[in-house]
Motif scaffolding. Structure first.
Motif, PDB file in Angstrom:
ATOM      1  N   LEU A   1       0.824  -1.201   0.000  1.00 29.14           N
ATOM      2  CA  LEU A   1       0.000   0.000   0.000  1.00 29.14           C
ATOM      3  C   LEU A   1       0.865   1.260   0.000  1.00 29.14           C
ATOM      4  O   LEU A   1       0.546   2.240  -0.679  1.00 29.14           O
ATOM      5  N   ASP A   2       1.961   1.219   0.761  1.00 31.71           N
ATOM      6  CA  ASP A   2       2.877   2.364   0.795  1.00 31.71           C
ATOM      7  C   ASP A   2       3.484   2.612  -0.580  1.00 31.71           C
ATOM      8  O   ASP A   2       3.666   3.769  -0.992  1.00 31.71           O
ATOM      9  N   LEU A   3       3.811   1.531  -1.291  1.00 28.78           N
ATOM     10  CA  LEU A   3       4.356   1.685  -2.640  1.00 28.78           C
ATOM     11  C   LEU A   3       3.323   2.288  -3.586  1.00 28.78           C
ATOM     12  O   LEU A   3       3.638   3.154  -4.415  1.00 28.78           O
ATOM     13  N   ILE A   4       2.079   1.820  -3.462  1.00 26.49           N
ATOM     14  CA  ILE A   4       1.007   2.337  -4.313  1.00 26.49           C
ATOM     15  C   ILE A   4       0.798   3.830  -4.065  1.00 26.49           C
ATOM     16  O   ILE A   4       0.565   4.611  -4.993  1.00 26.49           O
ATOM     17  N   ALA A   5       0.898   4.219  -2.778  1.00 27.29           N
ATOM     18  CA  ALA A   5       0.603   5.601  -2.399  1.00 27.29           C
ATOM     19  C   ALA A   5       1.845   6.498  -2.388  1.00 27.29           C
ATOM     20  O   ALA A   5       1.736   7.672  -2.013  1.00 27.29           O
ATOM     21  N   GLU A   6       2.973   5.972  -2.826  1.00 21.96           N
ATOM     22  CA  GLU A   6       4.217   6.744  -2.773  1.00 21.96           C
ATOM     23  C   GLU A   6       4.091   8.047  -3.573  1.00 21.96           C
ATOM     24  O   GLU A   6       3.593   8.055  -4.705  1.00 21.96           O
ATOM     25  N   ASN A   7       4.527   9.145  -2.955  1.00 24.07           N
ATOM     26  CA  ASN A   7       4.517  10.489  -3.568  1.00 24.07           C
ATOM     27  C   ASN A   7       3.112  11.026  -3.818  1.00 24.07           C
ATOM     28  O   ASN A   7       2.950  11.997  -4.556  1.00 24.07           O
ATOM     29  N   ILE A   8       2.112  10.392  -3.228  1.00 25.56           N
ATOM     30  CA  ILE A   8       0.755  10.932  -3.279  1.00 25.56           C
ATOM     31  C   ILE A   8       0.500  11.610  -1.944  1.00 25.56           C
ATOM     32  O   ILE A   8       0.466  10.952  -0.903  1.00 25.56           O
ATOM     33  N   TYR A   9       0.357  12.930  -1.968  1.00 27.62           N
ATOM     34  CA  TYR A   9       0.325  13.682  -0.715  1.00 27.62           C
ATOM     35  C   TYR A   9      -1.086  14.014  -0.247  1.00 27.62           C
ATOM     36  O   TYR A   9      -1.269  14.668   0.766  1.00 27.62           O
ATOM     37  N   SER A  10      -2.079  13.579  -0.981  1.00 27.54           N
ATOM     38  CA  SER A  10      -3.456  13.843  -0.582  1.00 27.54           C
ATOM     39  C   SER A  10      -4.267  12.559  -0.725  1.00 27.54           C
ATOM     40  O   SER A  10      -5.005  12.383  -1.689  1.00 27.54           O
ATOM     41  N   LEU A  11      -4.107  11.670   0.247  1.00 27.73           N
ATOM     42  CA  LEU A  11      -4.812  10.396   0.218  1.00 27.73           C
ATOM     43  C   LEU A  11      -6.160  10.522   0.920  1.00 27.73           C
ATOM     44  O   LEU A  11      -6.298  11.289   1.885  1.00 27.73           O
ATOM     45  N   PRO A  12      -7.166   9.786   0.471  1.00 27.69           N
ATOM     46  CA  PRO A  12      -8.440   9.803   1.185  1.00 27.69           C
ATOM     47  C   PRO A  12      -8.260   9.219   2.580  1.00 27.69           C
ATOM     48  O   PRO A  12      -7.409   8.344   2.786  1.00 27.69           O
ATOM     49  N   PRO A  13      -9.011   9.668   3.565  1.00 29.45           N
ATOM     50  CA  PRO A  13      -8.804   9.230   4.951  1.00 29.45           C
ATOM     51  C   PRO A  13      -9.029   7.753   5.187  1.00 29.45           C
ATOM     52  O   PRO A  13      -8.526   7.195   6.167  1.00 29.45           O
TER      53      PRO A  13
ATOM     54  N   PHE B   1     -18.771  -2.223   0.837  1.00 31.87           N
ATOM     55  CA  PHE B   1     -18.882  -1.668  -0.498  1.00 31.87           C
ATOM     56  C   PHE B   1     -19.722  -2.607  -1.358  1.00 31.87           C
ATOM     57  O   PHE B   1     -19.879  -3.797  -1.040  1.00 31.87           O
ATOM     58  N   GLN B   2     -20.261  -2.063  -2.414  1.00 35.75           N
ATOM     59  CA  GLN B   2     -21.102  -2.853  -3.310  1.00 35.75           C
ATOM     60  C   GLN B   2     -20.233  -3.694  -4.230  1.00 35.75           C
ATOM     61  O   GLN B   2     -19.292  -3.194  -4.840  1.00 35.75           O
ATOM     62  N   VAL B   3     -20.541  -4.974  -4.317  1.00 32.16           N
ATOM     63  CA  VAL B   3     -19.834  -5.864  -5.237  1.00 32.16           C
ATOM     64  C   VAL B   3     -20.525  -5.754  -6.594  1.00 32.16           C
ATOM     65  O   VAL B   3     -21.646  -6.219  -6.781  1.00 32.16           O
ATOM     66  N   THR B   4     -19.844  -5.123  -7.530  1.00 33.59           N
ATOM     67  CA  THR B   4     -20.435  -4.863  -8.842  1.00 33.59           C
ATOM     68  C   THR B   4     -20.288  -6.074  -9.762  1.00 33.59           C
ATOM     69  O   THR B   4     -19.526  -7.010  -9.485  1.00 33.59           O
ATOM     70  N   SER B   5     -20.987  -6.030 -10.885  1.00 38.74           N
ATOM     71  CA  SER B   5     -20.892  -7.103 -11.878  1.00 38.74           C
ATOM     72  C   SER B   5     -19.474  -7.187 -12.440  1.00 38.74           C
ATOM     73  O   SER B   5     -18.977  -8.267 -12.756  1.00 38.74           O
TER      74      SER B   5
ATOM     75  N   ASP C   1     -11.015  -1.128  -8.741  1.00 39.73           N
ATOM     76  CA  ASP C   1     -12.471  -0.969  -8.806  1.00 39.73           C
ATOM     77  C   ASP C   1     -13.059  -0.676  -7.429  1.00 39.73           C
ATOM     78  O   ASP C   1     -13.951   0.174  -7.285  1.00 39.73           O
ATOM     79  N   VAL C   2     -12.560  -1.371  -6.408  1.00 43.41           N
ATOM     80  CA  VAL C   2     -13.056  -1.143  -5.050  1.00 43.41           C
ATOM     81  C   VAL C   2     -12.709   0.276  -4.594  1.00 43.41           C
ATOM     82  O   VAL C   2     -13.551   0.990  -4.047  1.00 43.41           O
TER      83      VAL C   2
ATOM     84  N   SER D   1     -14.090   5.747  -3.230  1.00 50.24           N
ATOM     85  CA  SER D   1     -13.808   7.168  -3.459  1.00 50.24           C
ATOM     86  C   SER D   1     -15.072   7.910  -3.868  1.00 50.24           C
ATOM     87  O   SER D   1     -15.346   9.018  -3.386  1.00 50.24           O
ATOM     88  N   ALA D   2     -15.842   7.287  -4.760  1.00 49.70           N
ATOM     89  CA  ALA D   2     -17.086   7.919  -5.214  1.00 49.70           C
ATOM     90  C   ALA D   2     -18.063   8.079  -4.055  1.00 49.70           C
ATOM     91  O   ALA D   2     -18.719   9.117  -3.913  1.00 49.70           O
ATOM     92  N   ALA D   3     -18.157   7.036  -3.203  1.00 48.28           N
ATOM     93  CA  ALA D   3     -19.061   7.102  -2.055  1.00 48.28           C
ATOM     94  C   ALA D   3     -18.598   8.165  -1.062  1.00 48.28           C
ATOM     95  O   ALA D   3     -19.411   8.910  -0.498  1.00 48.28           O
ATOM     96  N   TYR D   4     -17.273   8.267  -0.849  1.00 53.59           N
ATOM     97  CA  TYR D   4     -16.732   9.266   0.075  1.00 53.59           C
ATOM     98  C   TYR D   4     -16.976  10.679  -0.459  1.00 53.59           C
ATOM     99  O   TYR D   4     -17.395  11.573   0.283  1.00 53.59           O
ATOM    100  N   ASP D   5     -16.709  10.869  -1.759  1.00 61.45           N
ATOM    101  CA  ASP D   5     -16.935  12.191  -2.365  1.00 61.45           C
ATOM    102  C   ASP D   5     -18.402  12.591  -2.266  1.00 61.45           C
ATOM    103  O   ASP D   5     -18.721  13.771  -2.039  1.00 61.45           O
ATOM    104  N   LYS D   6     -19.282  11.615  -2.418  1.00 62.86           N
ATOM    105  CA  LYS D   6     -20.717  11.900  -2.326  1.00 62.86           C
ATOM    106  C   LYS D   6     -21.073  12.330  -0.909  1.00 62.86           C
ATOM    107  O   LYS D   6     -21.848  13.269  -0.705  1.00 62.86           O
ATOM    108  N   ARG D   7     -20.499  11.637   0.094  1.00 62.90           N
ATOM    109  CA  ARG D   7     -20.773  11.999   1.489  1.00 62.90           C
ATOM    110  C   ARG D   7     -20.274  13.410   1.785  1.00 62.90           C
ATOM    111  O   ARG D   7     -20.935  14.184   2.478  1.00 62.90           O
ATOM    112  N   ILE D   8     -19.079  13.738   1.266  1.00 62.42           N
ATOM    113  CA  ILE D   8     -18.528  15.074   1.486  1.00 62.42           C
ATOM    114  C   ILE D   8     -19.403  16.123   0.818  1.00 62.42           C
ATOM    115  O   ILE D   8     -19.685  17.182   1.396  1.00 62.42           O
TER     116      ILE D   8
END
Length: 309
Positions: free
Chosen positions: A120-132, A147-151, A185-186, A191-198
């Motif tokens: 996860l740290d490698l994926i997020a490396e140099n990303i300074y604004s991660l979702p909480p 989360f919803q399991v989509t088709s 996808d997850v 992210s979409a659900a969090y943005d909607k809540r915000i």
């Protein structure tokens, strides 16, 4: 992937043959900090597995059918599939002990993607604004989300289970690509659900701010809650809930405070107690004096006296 009912899970803990379980378990280690466990059990009897070790990392649990009863530390997960699959975002920030339960005749179909904190740290490396919600640091430990399991997710899981390339390198690459696609996808859906809540939170605050200005103006002194909600383009229940969350008090208590503040201002400007009471919406001076003293700690007449001292 090899299919067996006696295997090791993707986190290093031993899985023994239990007579209560009949089926298959598939495990794949896909490179640094990325692995999956796919199980399809026919549950012939109740089973309680104690002292299960959970190592730090993120688990994406896709419960496709059956029953999930899991305890990690003080957190419990209980899900029974009735209509559609359930997805569980399960971050473990520290070594934890837990238990797992299987229920007789609740045949379980489950797919788990495990991602270590290092990955996860490698994926997020140099990303300074991660979702909480991202990651498994202390603040995210056991911060379980659904989360919803989509088709699309179901298609990726099905493809993962069916993919078996004779070339080991290509097999690894195909599986890792599918796993990362599933993770993407997850994250997209969360992210979409969090943005909607915000957005909803900001939108709700804007409506409450509009109401506060209205209450302070005096125009809504005799309005009903329904009229206030219509003015704010929302419904009464939502408006009351959001107002309480933001201001820590009800709309009526806030309006009462605003009216008393207006009455106080009239007294300071030389108005009479009767004028102040009328401004505050009180027909009886005794009731006004009592409410005023509760709020300001002094009577209206004392305010008039203080003005001339």
């Amino acid at each position: 992937m090899n299919q067996t009912s006696a295997t090791k899970n993707a986190h290093g803990a031993s899985w023994l043959n239990y007579p209560e379980l009949d089926g298959q378990a598939q495990v794949a280690h896909l490179g640094r900090g990325l692995s999956i466990k796919s199980t399809q059990w026919k549950v012939n009897g109740n089973l309680h597995i104690r002292n299960v070790r959970f190592h730090p990392g993120l688990r994406l649990v896709f419960l496709l059918s059956g029953y999930e009863h899991l305890r990690i530390g003080n957190s419990k997960i209980e899900e029974k599939i009735t209509d559609s699959p359930v997805g569980i975002w399960l971050p473990v920030g520290d070594k934890s002990m837990g238990e797992k339960f299987f229920v007789r005749e609740e045949n379980q179909d489950e797919f788990i993607l495990f991602i270590s904190q290092e990955r996860l740290d490698l994926i997020a490396e140099n990303i300074y604004s991660l979702p909480p919600w991202f990651g498994t640091k202390a603040q995210n430990h056991l911060a379980i989300q659904k989360f919803q399991v989509t088709s699309q997710m179901l298609h990726l899981i099905k493809t993962f289970r069916e993919t078996s390339n004779v070339n080991p390198l290509m097999n690894r690459l195909e599986h890792e690509a599918l796993a990362l696609h599933l993770f993407q996808d997850v994250c997209h859906d969360l992210s979409a659900a969090y943005d909607k809540r915000i957005f909803v939170k900001h939108e709700a605050k804007a409506k409450v701010d509009d109401l506060v200005l209205l209450l302070k103006s005096g125009k809504a002194d005799n309005w009903s809650l329904k009229e206030m909600a219509q003015f704010c383009k929302t419904n009464v229940t939502s408006l009351q809930r959001h107002f309480q969350q933001i201001h820590g008090t009800s709309i009526w208590h806030y309006l009462r405070k605003v009216k008393l503040q207006r009455a106080h201002r009239i007294l300071l400007l030389g108005g009479t107690v009767s004028q102040a009471a009328d401004e505050a919406g009180y027909q009886h001076l005794e009731s006004f004096t009592k409410a005023f003293k509760q709020f300001y700690g002094c009577t209206p007449r004392e305010v008039k006296h203080l003005r001339w001292v």
